[in-house]
Design an enzyme around this catalytic site. Structure first.
Site, short mmCIF file in Angstrom:
data_model
loop_
_atom_site.label_atom_id
_atom_site.label_comp_id
_atom_site.label_asym_id
_atom_site.label_seq_id
_atom_site.Cartn_x
_atom_site.Cartn_y
_atom_site.Cartn_z
N ILE A 18 1.44 -1.25 -0.17
CA ILE A 18 -0.17 -0.27 -0.32
C ILE A 18 0.71 1.44 0.06
O ILE A 18 0.49 2.47 -0.81
CB ILE A 18 -0.79 -0.14 1.26
CG1 ILE A 18 -2.05 -1.46 0.84
CG2 ILE A 18 -1.65 1.16 1.08
CD1 ILE A 18 -2.57 -1.18 2.60
N ASP A 132 2.82 15.62 12.41
CA ASP A 132 3.53 16.25 11.19
C ASP A 132 1.71 15.50 10.03
O ASP A 132 2.37 14.64 9.57
CB ASP A 132 3.97 14.15 10.99
CG ASP A 132 4.50 14.00 10.11
OD1 ASP A 132 5.18 15.31 9.17
OD2 ASP A 132 4.88 12.92 9.75
#
Length: 378
Positions: A18, A132
């Site tokens: 993925i 983040d």
């Protein structure tokens, strides 16, 4: 009652992968017994490590469960050579949905902002700073084309209520927290991150979606960390919020200005911000309802600002190491080998949850006891 142990089988080779980050890779997998399709996040780490990264991340995710923007988590296991975390299988990130170099419809950006602000309010209310926030960490739900989920809590931490610390990233040869392109000015200046910094990163994401780019460009792969950090810091400092917002509703520039005006212990007024963008949506004949996100490409050709790259003295960046062989995380899992097990050491206790809370969260997390990789049976 102790949760039943979990076993998973990765999807066939060529279908499983993925995505990947600095120290992990994510696969499609199936839970044995139930047949549930999940995402498995895998990180190479020695069994000697007592506080590994994914264990921290799943504790954070367990703490944050209950909000629509937080993906469901299913299990954690620290097996020989690797640790694993199983979680909800999601759709593409907003970075993948946006066409390269193109902007995104104002309505779509408002819809994303509304959901992200609600998510940050939930995260911050539980005492966590994400640290983040970026397009790659905002994913669409696999079940519908509207819901946004926030992922990657690997460097998240409880925020400090004490006196903030500060360091000089350039002089001390230390990395800033987060991703250089999206990091807040406080991160560039070595100041402890707080809710205001997640909001600043989100404001940069919104402006990027509108404009299709920001004045500071992604840095060359082999450029030294010190040089990259300092050049982007100077360019961000040189950009005024109104300049970044030229040609777009001023609310987006106001969001960046507001985030930078907050003190370290101040929480953003999330409700006021969401109301501001709801009013903007109404004014431009849009809504923030649950309609599908429109990824029609826009080419706004933003008029400003255009910045020249600042000068950077070679002496400033010469720390006696080869920039192509430094020890900062590379954006690839495949280059990792056994010599990095010890480098991925125990997580600093200063950036972990209280011990008692960790134990409570571990007790509700099912244990992964096996991850079968069908293409590695040899």
């Amino acid at each position: 009652m102790t949760p039943a142990p979990l076993r998973y089988k990765l999807a066939p080779y060529g279908e499983a992968w993925i995505g990947n980050g600095a120290f992990s890779i994510v696969y499609r997998a199936t839970e044995e017994g139930s047949g549930k399709k999940v995402a498995i996040k895998k990180s190479r780490v020695s069994k000697k490590v007592q506080r590994p990264a994914l264990q921290h991340e799943i504790r954070i995710l367990q703490l944050l469960q209950g909000h629509v923007a937080i993906p469901a988590v299913y299990g954690y296991g620290h097996l020989e050579h690797f640790e694993y975390m199983s979680m909800e299988l999601l759709g593409p990130s907003i970075a993948e949905q946006q066409k390269e170099g193109a902007g995104v419809m104002v309505k779509t950006v408002i819809q994303i902002l509304d959901q992200a602000l609600a998510a940050l309010q939930h995260i911050h209310a539980l005492g966590i700073v994400h640290r983040d926030v970026k397009p790659e960490n905002l994913l669409c739900s696999a079940d519908d084309s509207f819901t946004i989920k926030i992922i990657d809590f690997g460097i998240s931490k409880p925020f400090s209520h004490g006196h903030p610390t500060k360091y000089d990233p350039l002089k001390e040869r230390r990395h800033i927290t987060g991703s250089i392109y999206w990091a807040s000015l406080n991160s560039h200046n070595g100041i402890d991150l707080a809710p205001r910094d997640d909001l600043e990163s989100l404001a940069l994401v919104a402006l990027y979606l509108l404009r299709g780019s920001l004045p500071w460009k992604p840095r060359p792969r082999l450029e030294s960390q010190a040089r990259s950090q300092e050049i982007v810091r100077v360019m961000k400092t040189s950009c005024s919020e109104p300049d970044l917002c030229i040609g777009f509703p001023k609310e987006f520039g106001d969001l960046l200005s507001y985030s930078r005006s907050l003190q370290i212990h101040q929480f953003p007024d999330y409700q006021a911000l969401r109301l501001s963008f709801a009013n903007l949506a109404e004014r431009v004949d849009h809504t923030t309802d649950n309609g599908p996100l429109d990824w029609t490409a826009c080419y706004p050709n933003p008029s400003g600002p255009i910045l020249d790259e600042p000068e950077f003295s070679e002496n400033d960046e010469d720390d006696g190491t080869d920039s192509s062989d430094d020890d900062r995380p590379k954006d690839s899992y495949r280059g990792m080998d056994c010599d990095q097990w010890d480098r991925l050491g125990n997580r600093d206790k200063d950036v972990t949850l209280p011990s008692q809370q960790e134990v409570e969260l571990d007790n509700i997390t099912p244990l992964i006891v096996e991850v079968h990789v069908p293409w590695c049976d040899w």
